[in-house]
Write a protein that holds these residues in place. Structure first.
Motif, PDB file in Angstrom:
ATOM      1  N   VAL A 289      -7.501  17.149 -14.114  1.00 28.37           N
ATOM      2  CA  VAL A 289      -8.499  17.201 -12.821  1.00 28.37           C
ATOM      3  C   VAL A 289      -7.510  16.609 -11.585  1.00 28.37           C
ATOM      4  CG1 VAL A 289     -10.296  15.725 -11.918  1.00 28.37           C
ATOM      5  CG2 VAL A 289     -10.660  16.876 -14.142  1.00 28.37           C
ATOM      6  N   ILE A 290      -6.690  15.459 -11.987  1.00 28.55           N
ATOM      7  CA  ILE A 290      -5.878  15.079 -10.792  1.00 28.55           C
ATOM      8  C   ILE A 290      -4.902  16.188 -10.289  1.00 28.55           C
ATOM      9  CG2 ILE A 290      -3.966  13.650 -10.129  1.00 28.55           C
ATOM     10  CD1 ILE A 290      -5.244  11.410 -12.023  1.00 28.55           C
ATOM     11  N   ILE A 291      -4.356  17.137 -11.038  1.00 23.08           N
ATOM     12  CA  ILE A 291      -3.514  18.150 -10.724  1.00 23.08           C
ATOM     13  C   ILE A 291      -4.439  19.206  -9.988  1.00 23.08           C
ATOM     14  CG2 ILE A 291      -2.239  20.074 -11.652  1.00 23.08           C
ATOM     15  CD1 ILE A 291      -0.727  17.344 -11.916  1.00 23.08           C
ATOM     16  N   MET A 292      -5.705  19.474 -10.261  1.00 25.67           N
ATOM     17  CA  MET A 292      -6.357  20.234  -9.902  1.00 25.67           C
ATOM     18  C   MET A 292      -6.833  19.864  -8.453  1.00 25.67           C
ATOM     19  SD  MET A 292      -7.376  22.766 -11.982  1.00 25.67           S
ATOM     20  CE  MET A 292      -8.928  23.345 -12.238  1.00 25.67           C
ATOM     21  N   LEU A 293      -7.013  18.530  -8.313  1.00 23.63           N
ATOM     22  CA  LEU A 293      -7.395  18.046  -7.003  1.00 23.63           C
ATOM     23  C   LEU A 293      -6.224  17.870  -5.900  1.00 23.63           C
ATOM     24  CD1 LEU A 293      -9.904  16.657  -5.944  1.00 23.63           C
ATOM     25  CD2 LEU A 293      -8.709  14.410  -6.684  1.00 23.63           C
ATOM     26  N   ALA A 294      -5.118  18.223  -6.721  1.00 21.79           N
ATOM     27  CA  ALA A 294      -3.770  18.325  -5.652  1.00 21.79           C
ATOM     28  C   ALA A 294      -3.652  19.881  -4.894  1.00 21.79           C
ATOM     29  CB  ALA A 294      -2.686  17.645  -6.300  1.00 21.79           C
TER      30      ALA A 294
ATOM     31  N   VAL B  79       0.832  -1.307   0.142  1.00 20.03           N
ATOM     32  CA  VAL B  79       0.071   0.037  -0.121  1.00 20.03           C
ATOM     33  C   VAL B  79       0.981   1.418   0.051  1.00 20.03           C
ATOM     34  CG1 VAL B  79      -1.684   1.276   1.225  1.00 20.03           C
ATOM     35  CG2 VAL B  79      -2.007  -1.252   1.237  1.00 20.03           C
ATOM     36  N   ASN B  80       1.856   1.326   0.870  1.00 20.42           N
ATOM     37  CA  ASN B  80       2.895   2.391   0.932  1.00 20.42           C
ATOM     38  C   ASN B  80       3.392   2.778  -0.421  1.00 20.42           C
ATOM     39  OD1 ASN B  80       4.023   4.281   2.093  1.00 20.42           O
ATOM     40  ND2 ASN B  80       5.572   3.061   3.067  1.00 20.42           N
ATOM     41  N   PHE B  81       4.003   1.668  -0.876  1.00 18.12           N
ATOM     42  CA  PHE B  81       4.557   1.487  -2.326  1.00 18.12           C
ATOM     43  C   PHE B  81       3.741   2.259  -3.402  1.00 18.12           C
ATOM     44  CE2 PHE B  81       5.343  -0.229  -6.485  1.00 18.12           C
ATOM     45  CZ  PHE B  81       6.726   0.336  -6.841  1.00 18.12           C
ATOM     46  N   ALA B  82       2.439   1.924  -3.284  1.00 13.84           N
ATOM     47  CA  ALA B  82       1.539   2.407  -4.253  1.00 13.84           C
ATOM     48  C   ALA B  82       1.303   3.795  -4.114  1.00 13.84           C
ATOM     49  CB  ALA B  82       0.114   1.529  -4.284  1.00 13.84           C
ATOM     50  N   MET B  83       0.992   4.234  -2.786  1.00 10.25           N
ATOM     51  CA  MET B  83       0.864   5.528  -2.413  1.00 10.25           C
ATOM     52  C   MET B  83       2.038   6.311  -2.986  1.00 10.25           C
ATOM     53  SD  MET B  83      -1.360   5.482   0.938  1.00 10.25           S
ATOM     54  CE  MET B  83      -0.992   7.077   1.622  1.00 10.25           C
ATOM     55  N   GLY B  84       3.504   5.722  -2.354  1.00 11.17           N
ATOM     56  CA  GLY B  84       4.514   6.362  -2.758  1.00 11.17           C
ATOM     57  C   GLY B  84       4.968   6.708  -3.970  1.00 11.17           C
ATOM     58  N   CYS B  85       4.176   5.888  -4.906  1.00 14.32           N
ATOM     59  CA  CYS B  85       4.680   6.323  -6.311  1.00 14.32           C
ATOM     60  C   CYS B  85       3.761   7.288  -7.007  1.00 14.32           C
ATOM     61  CB  CYS B  85       4.625   5.010  -7.115  1.00 14.32           C
ATOM     62  SG  CYS B  85       5.686   3.783  -6.723  1.00 14.32           S
ATOM     63  N   PHE B  86       2.480   6.920  -6.539  1.00 21.19           N
ATOM     64  CA  PHE B  86       1.441   7.749  -7.143  1.00 21.19           C
ATOM     65  C   PHE B  86       1.438   9.362  -6.513  1.00 21.19           C
ATOM     66  CE2 PHE B  86      -3.121   9.433  -6.968  1.00 21.19           C
ATOM     67  CZ  PHE B  86      -3.405   9.331  -8.407  1.00 21.19           C
ATOM     68  N   SER B  87       1.439   9.603  -5.146  1.00 15.59           N
ATOM     69  CA  SER B  87       1.481  10.863  -4.566  1.00 15.59           C
ATOM     70  C   SER B  87       2.580  11.710  -4.950  1.00 15.59           C
ATOM     71  CB  SER B  87       1.169  10.925  -3.097  1.00 15.59           C
ATOM     72  OG  SER B  87       0.561  11.615  -2.440  1.00 15.59           O
ATOM     73  N   PRO B  88       3.918  11.097  -4.957  1.00 19.17           N
ATOM     74  CA  PRO B  88       4.980  12.131  -5.141  1.00 19.17           C
ATOM     75  C   PRO B  88       4.870  12.308  -6.690  1.00 19.17           C
ATOM     76  CG  PRO B  88       5.641  10.041  -3.884  1.00 19.17           C
ATOM     77  CD  PRO B  88       4.385  10.012  -4.247  1.00 19.17           C
ATOM     78  N   ALA B  89       4.524  11.578  -7.623  1.00 19.27           N
ATOM     79  CA  ALA B  89       4.244  11.874  -9.009  1.00 19.27           C
ATOM     80  C   ALA B  89       3.363  13.151  -9.274  1.00 19.27           C
ATOM     81  CB  ALA B  89       4.043  10.625  -9.731  1.00 19.27           C
ATOM     82  N   ILE B  90       2.194  13.072  -8.396  1.00 21.84           N
ATOM     83  CA  ILE B  90       1.223  14.005  -8.669  1.00 21.84           C
ATOM     84  C   ILE B  90       1.746  15.282  -8.059  1.00 21.84           C
ATOM     85  CG2 ILE B  90      -1.058  14.670  -7.835  1.00 21.84           C
ATOM     86  CD1 ILE B  90      -1.265  12.562  -9.891  1.00 21.84           C
ATOM     87  N   GLN B  91       2.529  15.511  -6.858  1.00 18.61           N
ATOM     88  CA  GLN B  91       2.890  16.541  -6.345  1.00 18.61           C
ATOM     89  C   GLN B  91       4.049  16.986  -6.976  1.00 18.61           C
ATOM     90  OE1 GLN B  91       1.221  17.668  -4.118  1.00 18.61           O
ATOM     91  NE2 GLN B  91      -0.288  16.285  -3.573  1.00 18.61           N
ATOM     92  N   ALA B  92       4.995  16.272  -7.148  1.00 19.62           N
ATOM     93  CA  ALA B  92       5.989  16.680  -8.292  1.00 19.62           C
ATOM     94  C   ALA B  92       5.674  17.507  -9.477  1.00 19.62           C
ATOM     95  CB  ALA B  92       7.018  15.669  -8.598  1.00 19.62           C
TER      96      ALA B  92
END
Lengths: 632, 71
Positions: free
Chosen positions: B46-51, A592-605
């Motif tokens: 949308v995913i970016i907007m959500l963030a 779970v942490n790996f999945a979140m750890g890949c998705f979230s940093p990609a979106i935030q970066a």
């Protein structure tokens, strides 16, 4: 980088226009441009040669309409046909798409395919309807033989809720009253909530029974329209029979459709391509201009291809058709198509730009900066040798298998860079699936993320400040390139203000001498005045927003800590349970942490780039380069 | 007592900013779901907007960290 484009004009005698269009179509490098609006000439100017648009008329217009119609029909047919699995069989032959014979041949193929498709749709619909009644049929079918012989009675099916047994008693009483006791009632459970009831009454009482059911709000079984007009018993028997027959019939029709697809899919696809190409040429004709004796074609192409195209035209038409390059005016920049060209290592990061509209011609291509900072931010957030290695393995596997085609290749290249960065930061933070690295002698080199929160926050903010300052500097460079003096002064002042604020902050924290901090603080006031003079009274708010953007990079630290904490929780869970259960729970949590750890940093970066960084310099609104070619 | 107040302040800083982010994301998420239903090609946007509203909780977190470590 954004490839340099040229605005060109192709000139030649009017009679050579069709051949020139054919030649340009084959070369496939020129993006056609409609006849530009020229400014009105002064009254005392010499009469200029008038260039007018070439309108499609007569046969050309008819052909365009006919090709549009054919293209639409072909598209619809290709959507209906399944993709053939075996293309080795005999393929159908279609005449030339522009010939009159094509339309009649298309009629015949279309009627054959449409008939099969309609049959398939009808069978699918019928299967759905029969499926809907399946439970009811299963429940009531055993009761039917008892009623099959009766011809002077009417059978009505009803559904009642099982939690309302009094409803059935009430209905039975009323039916007994209406029929004088001449009725039969068969009851069967359909599912947990409903029960099916078959009521058989004399034919003359059927109408009154229906009215009674309606008044009581009891739902009579409504059978599909195609089965109506027959007694319920016959209809239910028919439905049962059809439920057994339909799957076989459907398979037969689908097999026929697949065979038809094997024969016609490829010829239809080729015909549609031919129709599209002819349409493109006709429309190209409409975007050209003409004088009494000459034609003019306007367009854009990469500057490096100008000489080659000019040479081809010169050679093909023996000097009668020429290509001229013109300077691009400032107001035309928004019209120029954009081609990005970056080194092979950086090119995959263009994928991250595809979420936005392309950069405007003449502006900065941010791909190299994305390639540098995206993996850096991702690695800082994930920062774990174990997770990075798993991601690297998955990326390499996807690349080796060729998943996702060209898009997949770019995505896996980005993922590879990001995972390598995560591994490097994992070594620096001494993390291997959280704290497991300690058992293998892996210790933090930079700092321990779980404990050194202020240091991690400082690193994140320092990176943020660097990123934002780079963005403002790029904005300044862009403004200078376009000769926008006021904008350049504003950007330079903002840059100095942020640098000054940073020096003040560092002096307060004791990293630079206090005197330097005081000097920077004193310098901030005149800089603010300059900014207000140039940009207006709201400019300081913009500076505050920019400073706020730097704090937004604290998410690098927040997500990094969340990642390491979750990994630690997973590791500790293993100790709370028996070995097998503990290891399973730990593996699940790590997954779970790996999945979140890949998705979230990609979106935030990505978000840090799109919202904070690009805001400082990125000019969107670029038009994609779509050359007039065989593929267009 | 003072330590307790510091802890409470840190909790309030991150708690309220989390609520604000959650509220904003619920609105953006609902609108985003509708957008994706009509234009699936806007999924990435949308995913970016959500963030975007996550900045609030990040800033709340920073304040909480500053309270805890500098208090």
């Amino acid at each position: 980088m954004i490839v340099r484009m040229s605005k060109v004009q192709v000139l030649g005698p009017r009679r050579l226009l069709p051949e020139t269009i054919e030649c340009l179509h084959t070369q496939g490098v020129l993006q056609l441009r409609s006849l530009p609006d020229e400014p009105a000439a002064p009254a005392d100017a010499r009469p200029a040669v008038r260039v007018r648009k070439i309108p499609l008329a007569g046969a050309e217009l008819t052909q365009e309409r006919s090709l549009e119609e054919i293209s639409r029909r072909l598209q619809a047919l290709l959507l209906v046909l399944p993709v053939p699995r075996d293309t080795s069989g005999e393929s159908g032959v279609l005449p030339d798409v522009a010939s009159p014979a094509f339309a009649s041949e298309l009629d015949s193929v279309e009627s054959e395919i449409r008939a099969l498709n309609q049959r398939r749709l009808a069978l699918s619909e019928e299967r759905e309807i029969v499926g809907r009644y399946e439970r009811l049929l299963t429940a009531l079918f055993p009761l039917l033989p008892a009623l099959a012989e009766a011809t002077h009675v009417e059978t009505v099916g009803i559904l009642i809720r099982r939690d309302r047994p009094e409803a059935l008693r009430l209905v039975e009483q009323e039916v007994a009253r209406i029929t004088g006791g001449a009725y039969s009632l068969l009851f069967r459970e359909v599912d947990k909530e409903q029960a099916g009831v078959l009521l058989t009454v004399p034919r003359e009482a059927a109408h009154e029974l229906s009215r009674l059911l309606f008044e009581q709000g009891i739902s009579e079984i409504k059978l599909p329209e195609r089965y109506s007009g027959q007694p319920l018993v016959t209809t239910l028997s028919l439905l049962v029979r059809r439920s057994r027959e339909i799957p076989g019939e459907l398979r037969g029709v689908e097999a026929e459709l697949l065979a038809g697809s094997g024969r016609w899919h490829e010829p239809l696809r080729r015909a549609q391509r031919a129709a599209q190409e002819r349409l493109a040429k006709l429309r190209a004709l409409a975007s050209c201009g003409e004088t009494e004796h000459a034609f003019v074609i306007w367009g854009w192409l990469p500057s490096e291809r100008c000489a080659a195209l000019a040479a081809v035209l010169e050679q093909t038409f023996r000097g009668k058709v020429s290509l001229f390059e013109h300077a691009i005016r400032e107001h035309e920049l928004g019209e120029v198509p954009v081609v990005l060209r970056n080194p092979a290592l950086i090119r995959p990061f263009e994928l991250l730009l595809s979420l936005l509209s392309p950069p405007r011609y003449g502006s900065v291509d941010p791909t190299p900066f994305l390639a540098a900072f995206f993996p850096l931010f991702f690695g800082l957030m994930l920062g774990d040798v174990g997770y990075g290695a798993v991601l690297l393995g998955l990326a390499l596997l996807a690349r080796a298998r060729g998943w996702g085609g060209e898009l997949g290749r770019s995505a896996t290249a980005v993922a590879t860079a990001a995972s390598l960065s995560a591994i490097v930061f994992g070594v620096l933070f001494g993390e291997y699936f959280g704290g497991l690295g300690e058992h293998f002698g892996l210790h933090p080199i930079l700092f321990n993320r779980a404990e050194a929160v202020p240091a991690f926050l400082g690193l994140a903010l320092a990176l943020g400040a660097t990123h934002i300052l780079l963005g403002v500097a790029l904005g300044l460079w862009s403004a200078l390139r376009h000769g926008e003096k006021e904008k350049a002064i504003a950007k330079a002042t903002t840059l100095c203000l942020i640098l000054g604020a940073l020096v003040v902050a560092l002096a307060r924290l004791g990293y630079v001498p206090a005197a330097l901090g005081t000097a920077a603080l004193v310098a901030l006031a005149p800089l603010l005045v300059v900014l207000i003079v140039v940009e207006g009274v709201l400019a300081p708010l913009e500076v505050m927003k920019t400073v706020g953007n730097v704090f937004s990079y604290a998410r690098l630290m927040a997500l990094g800590i969340a990642s390491v904490m979750l990994a630690e929780v997973a590791n500790r869970m293993a100790g709370y349970f028996p070995v097998v259960v503990g290891v399973t729970v730990a593996l699940l949590l790590h997954a779970v942490n790996f999945a979140m750890g890949c998705f979230s940093p990609a979106i935030q970066a990505a978000r840090l780039h799109y919202v904070e960084f690009f805001d400082k310099f990125y000019e969107d609104g670029g038009r994609p380069y779509e050359p007039f070619s065989l593929a267009s | 007592m003072e330590k307790g107040l510091l802890m409470l302040s840190a909790a309030l800083a991150i708690g309220f900013s989390s609520l604000a982010t959650a509220w904003a994301q619920s609105r953006i998420g609902a609108a985003g779901a509708g957008t994706i239903a009509e234009k699936p090609e806007l999924r990435g946007t949308v995913i970016i907007m959500l963030a975007i509203p996550e900045t609030m909780v990040i800033l709340g977190f920073v304040i909480a960290v500053m309270i805890l470590f500098r208090g």
